[in-house]
Design a protein around this motif. Structure first.
Motif, mmCIF file in Angstrom:
data_model
loop_
_atom_site.group_PDB
_atom_site.id
_atom_site.type_symbol
_atom_site.label_atom_id
_atom_site.label_comp_id
_atom_site.label_asym_id
_atom_site.label_seq_id
_atom_site.Cartn_x
_atom_site.Cartn_y
_atom_site.Cartn_z
ATOM 1 N N ASN A 1 0.756 -0.654 0.680
ATOM 2 C CA ASN A 1 -0.049 -0.092 -0.100
ATOM 3 C C ASN A 1 0.612 1.519 -0.211
ATOM 4 N N PHE A 2 2.296 1.557 0.900
ATOM 5 C CA PHE A 2 2.792 2.447 0.382
ATOM 6 C C PHE A 2 3.336 2.067 -1.234
ATOM 7 N N VAL A 3 3.875 1.421 -1.438
ATOM 8 C CA VAL A 3 4.343 1.575 -2.876
ATOM 9 C C VAL A 3 2.936 2.108 -3.838
ATOM 10 N N VAL A 4 1.411 1.401 -3.853
ATOM 11 C CA VAL A 4 0.813 2.623 -4.758
ATOM 12 C C VAL A 4 0.225 4.058 -3.992
ATOM 13 N N GLN A 5 1.118 4.220 -2.301
ATOM 14 C CA GLN A 5 0.614 5.450 -2.397
ATOM 15 C C GLN A 5 2.029 6.841 -3.010
ATOM 16 N N LYS A 6 3.397 5.816 -2.866
ATOM 17 C CA LYS A 6 4.737 6.276 -3.669
ATOM 18 C C LYS A 6 3.931 7.145 -4.933
ATOM 19 N N CYS A 7 3.021 5.875 -5.856
ATOM 20 C CA CYS A 7 3.070 6.049 -7.080
ATOM 21 C C CYS A 7 1.521 7.153 -7.230
ATOM 22 N N ILE A 8 1.171 7.269 -6.450
ATOM 23 C CA ILE A 8 -0.056 8.589 -6.673
ATOM 24 C C ILE A 8 0.872 9.491 -6.265
ATOM 25 N N GLU A 9 2.228 10.031 -5.624
ATOM 26 C CA GLU A 9 2.253 11.181 -5.244
ATOM 27 C C GLU A 9 3.521 11.535 -6.593
ATOM 28 N N VAL A 10 3.995 10.440 -7.043
ATOM 29 C CA VAL A 10 4.998 10.716 -7.926
ATOM 30 C C VAL A 10 4.823 10.397 -9.354
ATOM 31 N N LEU A 11 3.955 9.908 -9.446
ATOM 32 C CA LEU A 11 3.315 10.525 -11.432
ATOM 33 C C LEU A 11 2.570 11.692 -11.075
ATOM 34 N N ARG A 12 2.208 11.899 -12.245
ATOM 35 C CA ARG A 12 1.077 13.069 -12.938
ATOM 36 C C ARG A 12 -0.496 12.117 -12.753
ATOM 37 N N PRO A 13 -1.507 12.749 -12.319
ATOM 38 C CA PRO A 13 -2.788 12.483 -12.319
ATOM 39 C C PRO A 13 -2.919 12.223 -13.411
ATOM 40 N N VAL A 14 -3.241 11.764 -14.362
ATOM 41 C CA VAL A 14 -3.354 11.203 -15.531
ATOM 42 C C VAL A 14 -2.226 10.386 -15.611
ATOM 43 N N ALA A 15 -1.739 9.851 -15.091
ATOM 44 C CA ALA A 15 -0.356 8.481 -15.694
ATOM 45 C C ALA A 15 -1.087 7.683 -14.362
ATOM 46 N N PHE A 16 -2.054 7.766 -13.401
ATOM 47 C CA PHE A 16 -2.336 7.208 -12.230
ATOM 48 C C PHE A 16 -3.814 6.682 -12.668
ATOM 49 N N GLN A 17 -4.257 7.437 -13.374
ATOM 50 C CA GLN A 17 -5.333 6.856 -13.641
ATOM 51 C C GLN A 17 -6.074 5.254 -13.494
ATOM 52 N N PHE A 18 -5.042 5.046 -13.707
ATOM 53 C CA PHE A 18 -5.724 3.336 -13.803
ATOM 54 C C PHE A 18 -5.497 2.880 -12.267
ATOM 55 N N ILE A 19 -5.270 3.452 -11.486
ATOM 56 C CA ILE A 19 -5.320 2.912 -10.176
ATOM 57 C C ILE A 19 -6.836 3.212 -9.573
ATOM 58 N N ILE A 20 -7.569 4.386 -9.835
ATOM 59 C CA ILE A 20 -8.747 4.431 -9.689
ATOM 60 C C ILE A 20 -9.546 3.729 -11.027
ATOM 61 N N ASP A 21 -9.641 3.276 -12.036
ATOM 62 C CA ASP A 21 -9.965 2.730 -12.294
ATOM 63 C C ASP A 21 -10.308 1.035 -11.610
ATOM 64 N N GLU A 22 -8.879 0.677 -11.446
ATOM 65 C CA GLU A 22 -9.344 -0.560 -10.769
ATOM 66 C C GLU A 22 -9.980 -0.689 -9.688
ATOM 67 N N LEU A 23 -9.580 0.601 -8.625
ATOM 68 C CA LEU A 23 -10.775 0.589 -7.228
ATOM 69 C C LEU A 23 -12.461 1.013 -7.446
ATOM 70 N N MET A 24 -12.528 1.489 -8.610
ATOM 71 C CA MET A 24 -13.831 1.885 -8.416
ATOM 72 C C MET A 24 -14.466 0.690 -8.951
ATOM 73 N N GLY A 25 -15.679 1.130 -7.966
ATOM 74 C CA GLY A 25 -17.046 -0.166 -8.031
ATOM 75 C C GLY A 25 -17.272 -0.428 -6.847
ATOM 76 N N ASP A 26 -17.733 -1.815 -6.178
ATOM 77 C CA ASP A 26 -17.482 -2.648 -4.753
ATOM 78 C C ASP A 26 -16.421 -2.165 -4.066
ATOM 79 N N SER A 27 -14.947 -2.170 -4.726
ATOM 80 C CA SER A 27 -13.686 -2.118 -4.542
ATOM 81 C C SER A 27 -13.454 -0.749 -3.318
#
Length: 349
Positions: free
Chosen positions: A143-169
């Motif tokens: 989970n710390f790695v995912v947080q670091k990805c959100i911090e260092v990447l541009r918002p457009v680049a970590f859109q895939f994280i939002i896409d995989e979490l959308m829905g019931d997850s």
């Protein structure tokens, strides 16, 4: 031995005295060998970090500084000579790179590589987590790695994280011990349309999240980072269920946060909702969280609403023996005999 060669004859007695003292403590079992370990660690640090040996003779300190510079040069050259595959995983290793993030030592290494890499390399490293975001968010290490990805990447680049979490997850992650951290980072660092997407997906479960051990932090972040329309909808939900929120340990934290740090447009309606809820004030007087809410409400309410609050407090405190309740009574303007001060009725509690 190399260290002793640089010591002057006059300095040798001091060195051996220090070493002998440490060894005597070790032999006696004092500190479980920590003095000797500390001594050897200091010797190693002196070799690598000359700043720690400022008290040494100039001759010895100069030599140590030269050795440290040589070590730094070697590390720099080895880093520059490393192949691109050291910073960017090859296509054959992409499937295995994500597994490193799930290990205690590997997650730290993964984060360090994200911090040191350029933007393109960061995207390549982050993409190794595609398809594994839900598992990574729930991992105590990844989970710390995912947080670091959100911090260092541009918002457009970590859109895939939002896409995989959308829905019931997303709702499950907001209530997860580690997942709530990732959701909060998304709310804090995403673009407005991405925040609107995340908040919109969580909106139906606001009441449940606000009363959850970890979800209440997500709701507080939603109130702070969401758009005006969505924030008003969240506050409307809190007002509609104000009695349930104020009497819940975690829900009361959300109410206090809004009353304490929100703007006047958000705070005043919520304070009035507390006062208008039938029987709520008399129940809040007897609890620590409830009294904290009432103190904030007192400072926000106008004179007419304050008079109604004072009447409820007078009736309740007339039979109350709680010390904290009596303190609250003095806050709203009650003297020791349970009578109102004139200033309290005029708005000067």
């Amino acid at each position: 031995q190399a260290f002793l060669q640089h010591l002057l004859p006059a300095e040798l007695p001091f060195f051996f005295l220090t070493a002998a003292s440490s060894m005597q403590l070790v032999c006696r079992g004092v500190g479980r060998a920590l003095p000797a370990q500390a001594f050897m660690l200091r010797m190693e640090h002196m070799r690598c970090s000359p700043a720690l040996c400022a008290y040494l003779p100039v001759r010895l300190r100069t030599d140590l500084e030269g050795r440290a510079a040589a070590c730094a040069s070697e590390q720099s050259s080895s880093y520059c000579d490393s192949s691109p595959s050291d910073s960017e995983p090859s296509a054959g290793k992409l499937e295995e790179t994500w597994r490193v993030a799930f290990k205690a030592s590997g997650c730290r290494e993964f984060q360090q590589r994200l911090e040191a890499a350029d933007e393109e390399s960061c995207v390549v490293l982050a993409n190794t987590l595609r398809g594994h975001i839900c598992d990574a968010v729930k991992s105590p290490h990844a989970n710390f790695v995912v947080q670091k990805c959100i911090e260092v990447l541009r918002p457009v680049a970590f859109q895939f994280i939002i896409d995989e979490l959308m829905g019931d997850s997303l709702g499950c992650m907001a209530e997860h011990r580690f997942g709530c951290r990732v959701v909060m980072r998304l709310l804090e660092l995403s673009l407005p349309h991405q925040v609107r997407q995340v908040v919109g997906d969580l909106m139906p479960s606001i009441s449940k999240l606000a009363r959850h051990r970890y979800g209440n932090y997500v709701v507080q972040s939603m109130i702070s980072n969401s758009a005006t329309e969505q924030r008003r909808h969240i506050l409307k939900t809190l007002r509609q269920e104000i009695a349930l929120m104020c009497q819940d340990h975690y829900g009361s934290s959300v109410v206090r946060t809004v009353l304490k740090s929100g703007d006047d447009f958000d705070r005043a309606p919520l304070a009035i909702a507390v006062l208008k809820s039938q029987g709520l004030v008399t129940q809040l007087v007897h609890t620590h969280n409830g009294q904290a809410i009432l103190k904030l409400v007192i400072d926000l309410t106008a004179i007419p609403e304050r008079r109604s609050l004072l009447k409820d407090v007078v009736v309740t405190l007339g039979v109350s023996e709680s010390k904290s309740a009596r303190i609250l009574g003095r806050r709203v303007g009650l003297n020791a005999s349970g009578q109102l001060f004139p200033a309290a009725m005029c708005g000067g509690a």
